[in-house]
Design an enzyme around this catalytic site. Structure first.
Site, PDB file in Angstrom:
ATOM      1  N   GLY A  76      33.437  -0.799  18.723  1.00 27.53           N
ATOM      2  CA  GLY A  76      34.162  -1.964  18.216  1.00 27.53           C
ATOM      3  C   GLY A  76      35.009  -1.668  16.994  1.00 27.53           C
ATOM      4  CE  LYS A  77      36.278   4.315  16.792  1.00 30.53           C
ATOM      5  NZ  LYS A  77      35.274   4.424  17.862  1.00 30.53           N
ATOM      6  CD  GLU A  93      27.658   6.542  20.144  1.00 28.58           C
ATOM      7  OE1 GLU A  93      27.677   6.048  21.280  1.00 28.58           O
ATOM      8  OE2 GLU A  93      26.638   6.655  19.453  1.00 28.58           O
ATOM      9  NE  ARG A 151      16.972  -4.912   3.781  1.00 27.90           N
ATOM     10  CZ  ARG A 151      15.960  -5.497   4.404  1.00 27.90           C
ATOM     11  NH1 ARG A 151      15.314  -4.851   5.352  1.00 27.90           N
ATOM     12  NH2 ARG A 151      15.599  -6.721   4.092  1.00 27.90           N
ATOM     13  CG  HIS A 170      37.648   8.956  18.200  1.00 32.13           C
ATOM     14  ND1 HIS A 170      38.726   8.477  18.908  1.00 32.13           N
ATOM     15  CD2 HIS A 170      36.593   8.193  18.543  1.00 32.13           C
ATOM     16  CE1 HIS A 170      38.319   7.472  19.654  1.00 32.13           C
ATOM     17  NE2 HIS A 170      37.026   7.272  19.459  1.00 32.13           N
ATOM     18  CG  ASP A 186      41.940   5.322  20.214  1.00 36.30           C
ATOM     19  OD1 ASP A 186      40.823   4.930  19.859  1.00 36.30           O
ATOM     20  OD2 ASP A 186      42.338   5.309  21.373  1.00 36.30           O
TER      21      ASP A 186
END
Lengths: 311, 89
Positions: free
Chosen positions: A158-159, A154, A243, A138, A177
């Protein structure tokens, strides 16, 4: 282990069926082939009977030159070992004795017009690709600056939206998808889209869109080697995000280790640009330049310099 | 993790509208829910992923739910499939 039927191979490699045998839906499970010269000469130790048996000019001439009774005995032993099929190259005529021996065990005989070495090459290539281990994941696969980037995370993170922005910025969509991933070599994964949904995308609130129709052929590509994984997740205040960029994270797919970057998502963060930057940075690292290490080196030499002066 | 097998009875198969109903329902649970057809697995919360499986009348599928509310999820999804994806409960 996956397998492929003889019927499928014939279609793709433009071969001809000489004798159908019991069934053409017999499965081939290995991409190796065998040229049965030694077996025809009577040596059956280590005989790889699970492979496609290729008879070329040499084997055929040898068979022709043999005493009929010895030949019948060797062919009997050859076909009784459960070989998947026999491939004749160079469009050679199939002699009656071969047909008879194959007929006894219902072993298919197929034929190609190509010369032996060439058909063997093509067949190994095809079988390697068709038998490659595969998995569906996925995510969204995009080609960014020529690198295959698998966006994961998940549902609803916003993929697709990130991919859409990337497409608008000139990058190319491979699959949305569902990404079908195939391991074509020890260290190489190829991703593509299930045929049914190729180049379609789902955007919440709008529905299904066709990227090829909307943005043109320049915005899509059929398959792409996967070079890195970018994992999107909701910003977690309790988590320490990278970072510096000195450490490297990995994700394993089908046993192949891919570099992985975890990007925290927060409203107002332009993810497409950050994905672009992640890819540029990864490319720099591939070319031997690591910005974090460079900064570290500068710091180290400054510290060293100052300590020297104090002495 | 729980799994259950179904045969799709819906005349037109799992086309866009029924699939949309299925993912809407699946999306309302916390559990990971997937639909398995032969050797292909689709994420039940993603429309394209479900459509890509190409499910028609008579296809055998397995629904797998894994997570805190897997039992409720499986119950609701079973009802939807058994009602041939019609909207009423």
């Amino acid at each position: 282990m996956s397998s492929i039927s003889i019927e499928d191979m014939i279609k793709v490699l433009d071969m001809e069926v000489v004798y159908k045998g019991k069934s053409l839906s017999i499965d081939i499970e290995t991409s190796d082939i065998n040229r049965p010269g030694l077996q025809f000469a009577g040596f059956f130790d280590y005989f790889a009977a699970e492979r496609v048996q290729v008879i070329g000019k040499v084997e055929m001439t040898y068979l022709d030159s043999m005493e009929p009774d010895i030949r019948a005995e060797r062919l009997e032993r050859f076909f009784s070992s459960g070989i998947p099929c026999v491939l004749i190259s160079r469009n050679m005529e199939v002699p009656q004795y071969l047909l008879d021996a194959a007929g006894k065990y219902g072993c298919p005989i197929i034929r190609s017009k190509k010369v032996t070495t060439s058909i063997i090459h093509r067949m190994i290539n095809y079988l390697d690709s068709a038998l490659a281990p595969r998995i569906t994941r996925h995510g969204v696969l995009v080609d960014v600056y020529g690198e295959g980037v698998l966006l994961m995370g998940e549902s609803g993170i916003g993929k697709s939206e990130t991919a859409l922005e990337l497409i608008k910025r000139g990058h190319r969509l491979v699959a949305d998808d569902a990404v079908e991933i195939k391991k074509v070599a020890e260290n190489r994964l190829i991703g593509d889209s299930p045929d049914l949904i190729r180049h379609f995308m789902e955007i919440r609130g709008i529905g299904i869109i066709d990227i090829k129709a909307m943005y043109g052929v320049g915005a899509v590509i059929n398959n792409k080697a996967i070079n890195m994984v970018i994992y999107l997740e909701f910003w977690d205040n309790s988590k320490e995000y990278d970072r510096l960029g000195l450490s490297e994270d990995h994700m394993e797919i089908l046993g192949v280790k891919l570099p992985k970057v975890v990007l925290p998502v927060r409203p107002g963060r332009n993810l497409a640009i950050i994905v672009e930057v992640a890819v540029r940075n990864w490319r720099l690292k591939q070319m031997g330049y690591n910005a974090a290490r460079e900064l570290d080196n500068r710091l180290n030499s400054m510290i060293q310099h100052n300590t020297m002066e104090q002495l | 993790m729980i799994e259950k097998e179904f045969i799709i009875e819906n005349e037109a198969g799992l086309h866009a509208r029924p699939a949309a109903r299925l993912i809407k329902l699946a999306g309302s649970f916390l559990s990971d829910i997937s639909i398995i057809r032969d050797n292909k697995t689709g994420n039940a919360k993603s429309l394209l992923s479900v459509l890509a499986l190409g499910i028609y009348k008579g296809t055998k599928i397995t629904v797998r739910a894994d997570g805190p509310d897997e039992i409720t999820a499986m119950y609701k999804i079973s009802k939807l499939i058994e009602n041939n994806f019609s909207e009423e409960d």
